[in-house]
Design an enzyme around this catalytic site. Structure first.
Site, PDB file in Angstrom:
ATOM      1  CD  GLU A  19      -2.978  -0.861   0.006  1.00 15.55           C
ATOM      2  OE1 GLU A  19      -3.436   0.280  -0.224  1.00 15.55           O
ATOM      3  OE2 GLU A  19      -3.249  -1.854  -0.697  1.00 15.55           O
TER       4      GLU A  19
ATOM      5  CB  SER B 146     -50.136 -37.649  -0.116  1.00 14.06           C
ATOM      6  OG  SER B 146     -51.092 -37.823  -1.135  1.00 14.06           O
TER       7      SER B 146
END
Length: 728
Positions: free
Chosen positions: A146, A435
């Site tokens: 950086e 069902s």
């Protein structure tokens, strides 16, 4: 010489110090005493200047004098402005410790049943760390990637800005679009939003506030300069790094390197190695894109670039760099499995919003999740779709696994692991049950005295529905089987017997039993209730079946066991079970369990059989096969599976006894690994003789004159037989 004429001789300076001369009169000059005259050196003529060149030189000198005269004054004014701004910002900056946790909202950390972290929500702050205590490998990785001149500049780097402008222009962007040439100090200035605090009354959301803080451009750079200088004036380099390490956003909701390290690697940022430090530093460029949970290979490639920078700048030896490349960072078990995403969303909804979604505090939630079972459910579902479903199918599925008291142990809300907040098909999809609803019909019948060995007539039936006219149900295969037991009717999922039993005991009683078991949505009115025309969610259906397993008591599915604030020992919310009121008798529940065992042993659910382990369950398929279900249980766990399309497209060749039963089987085999087989609590009914039925014309159900068996029967039983269409 003395003159004798009228004129006077020339004045000659008196020579006070004369050098002795050879010969002559001793006066140092020629004879007669006069000194020799001195000759002037000849002058070189001045070069003639080109008038045009002279004009340009004059103009240049004039312009330079004007620029210099104005320039130094402007520079002086700018210096005063920058100096004053710097001093102003420096006076406004608070203590370093006040800047480390800048979140506007808190985080929620979710723990599984064993107390291990499995998910996070909100923005996690892992706790304050300092640039001195953090791993040197992480610190060096951040500096290398950086701002390699961080320790040598005063907050801004003209060389870095010039380099960024050159790169941007060469790539066809604006001078400050893309690479900004920001120093770490300037990045911290952005993180602090140049001292502008978040105000809920001025910003639509925290995201909008942060987006504005991260904006680039020339004017933003200009404003960053005095703020960065003020930080360099107010804080040490170590302090600036400390703010950076604590406030940087690093993906997956992690604020700061401590939170990111815990989230991705399950360890503190103070102890990460070179490969892990490089991967964390790589997140700074694009947190979401390089997040290892999203694409581990991409994160590893980025980390290797940073390892190379660390080697070039002397932070790693060649051997150390090569070691880091050969052994890349690995995600922790929780981060790697990404378990419980849908489950975590559901648990978050169980707590009050001000302590979950909108919390400003850091909250810890202990849950019911079993990560082993979660992985088992996820892998089973994935395997079935990979091997038994045609490639490219858009069909979806959901799975829920819970204990008999309603404690949810695993939840899969869809085929793919999706981002937090995605549609959860296990808890949010309301689908017709088909069902799979029939066990509640027989639960009501058994609770009022029916036996699984009782008989019902599976023959054509027409009912007059007020306001709708005649309604004639049929079985799935369009066939009729005549006299069958209730067990056979459920085992073969026959529709006509289900309608007759429901009408025999009363649809209102069936509706009440189903509702009390936890099916909370509006149930269909009329006889269609018996065929599963009502809608429910998978978690409701699974919870209702859990009530059958636990002996007939209702359960409320739950996942939140305990909620407390981080650092507090006293829970704000707690729960240790979801069992509620009794719905049916224990005897009825155990008789029903026996009937449901037959479904798997020799009925529609044979594909769900578990080798060497007793299981009970029920299939379900809705009209046009838009939904397919299988829900069942063993002595240890209850599991439900739903399959269908999100847009209600009919499934092709799929019934509840097919793929859903196979998914259920795969899930339960894996869930029960290492557990001893245990029998289900059941009651085997006494067999009964089938009734002797005399031939008689088909009767409408509104005129229940039925054939009689010649032997004497109990009056109550006779009434029930009459309604069901049976003889004595």
């Amino acid at each position: 010489m003395n003159g004798t004429g009228k004129g006077r001789g020339p004045l000659v300076a008196d020579r006070r110090h004369r050098a002795p001369q050879k010969g002559g009169n001793g006066t140092g000059g020629p004879k007669g005493g006069k000194p020799a005259p001195r000759r002037a050196a000849p002058r070189k003529p001045a070069p003639r200047r080109n008038p045009v060149a002279a004009l340009f030189i004059g103009l240049f000198r004039l312009i330079w004098r004007i620029i210099w005269g104005v320039g130094w004054r402007i520079a002086f004014v700018l210096a005063l402005v920058v100096g004053a701004s710097t001093l102003y910002f420096a006076m406004q900056l608070p203590a370093v410790t006040d800047l480390l946790d800048g979140r506007a909202r808190g985080s929620v950390t979710l723990l599984d049943r064993d107390g291990k972290v499995f998910a996070w929500r909100g923005e996690t702050f892992g706790g304050q760390i300092t640039s001195d205590s953090v791993s040197e490998h992480l610190r060096n990785a951040v500096i290398a990637t950086e701002d390699k001149r961080f320790y040598r500049h005063l907050g801004i780097s003209p060389r870095g800005i010039a380099s960024a402008v050159r790169i941007n222009l060469s790539e066809g962007r604006g001078p400050l679009e893309g690479n900004g040439g920001s120093t770490i100090t300037q990045q911290v200035a952005k993180l602090l939003c140049l001292g502008v605090a978040y105000d809920v009354t001025q910003w639509e959301s925290e995201a909008a506030y942060e987006a504005d803080c991260r904006q680039g451009g020339i004017w933003r750079k200009v404003k960053e300069v005095p703020f960065a200088l003020a930080m360099e004036f107010k804080y040490s380099k170590a302090d600036i790094l400390t703010i950076y390490f604590n406030r940087a956003y690093l993906g997956a909701g992690a604020r700061g390197f401590e939170a990111a390290s815990q989230r991705y690697f399950g360890k503190s940022a103070n102890v990460v190695g070179p490969a892990e430090g490089a991967m964390l530093a790589g997140l700074l460029k694009a947190p979401s894109y390089y997040a290892p949970t999203g694409n581990l290979q991409r994160a590893t490639d980025r980390a290797n670039v940073i390892v190379g920078l660390m080697e070039d700048q002397g932070y790693l030896t060649m051997a150390e760099a090569e070691q880091a490349r050969r052994n890349p960072a690995q995600l922790s078990e929780a981060a790697q499995s990404r378990s419980g995403g849908f489950f975590a969303d559901w648990v978050m909804e169980q707590g009050p919003a001000f302590l979950t979604k909108e919390t400003t505090e850091d909250v810890i939630i202990r849950s019911t999740l079993d990560q082993r079972l979660q992985r088992a459910a996820e892998s089973a579902l994935a395997d079935v779709f990979a091997t038994k479903v045609k490639e490219g199918s858009k069909a979806q599925a959901a799975v829920v696994v819970m204990s008999a008291d309603g404690a949810v142990r695993a939840m899969v809300g869809g085929r793919n692991i999706e981002a937090a907040g995605s549609f959860n098909r296990a808890t949010q999809a309301l689908r017709q049950t088909g069902s799979a609803f029939k066990p509640f019909i027989y639960a009501a019948a058994l609770d009022v005295g029916y036996s699984p060995a009782d008989f019902v007539d599976d023959s054509p039936l027409t009912l007059n529905i007020p306001g709708s006219g005649p309604w004639t149900p049929s079985n799935y295969d369009k066939k009729f089987r005549g006299i069958v037991t209730l067990t056979d009717a459920l085992k073969q999922s026959l529709n006509i017997p289900a309608v007759k039993v429901s009408e025999g005991v009363g649809s209102e009683l069936v509706r009440k039993v189903a509702t009390d078991f936890g099916i909370a949505n509006d149930l269909a009115a009329g006889p269609a209730l018996a065929l599963g025309a009502s809608e429910s969610t998978l978690i409701e259906m699974t919870g209702a079946y859990a009530g059958i397993l636990n002996g007939g008591s209702s359960v409320k599915p739950y996942g939140l066991v305990e909620l407390k604030l981080q650092g507090d020992d006293t829970p704000l919310i707690g729960q240790e079970g979801g069992i509620g009121e009794r719905v049916i008798s224990e005897e009825a529940a155990q008789l029903l369990t026996y009937m449901m065992i037959q479904v798997i042993d020799s009925g529609t659910g044979t594909r769900a059989q578990l080798p060497g382990r007793e299981a009970a369950g029920k299939t379900g398929t809705t009209q046009a096969a838009r939904d397919a279900w299988f829900v069942g249980f063993t002595a240890d766990y209850v599991a439900g599976v739903w399959m269908g399309y999100d847009d209600n497209t009919p499934l092709t060749g799929v019934t509840g006894g097919g793929l859903p039963a196979q998914i259920w089987q795969e899930v339960m085999i894996r869930v029960h690994e290492g557990l001893p087989a245990r029998p289900l609590p059941k009651i085997v009914p006494e067999p009964r003789r089938p009734p002797v039925v005399e031939s008689a014309p088909q009767q409408d159900s509104q005129d229940p004159q039925l054939t009689r068996q010649r032997e004497r029967v109990d009056p109550v039983e006779q009434i029930l037989r009459d309604v069901l269409g049976l003889g004595n």
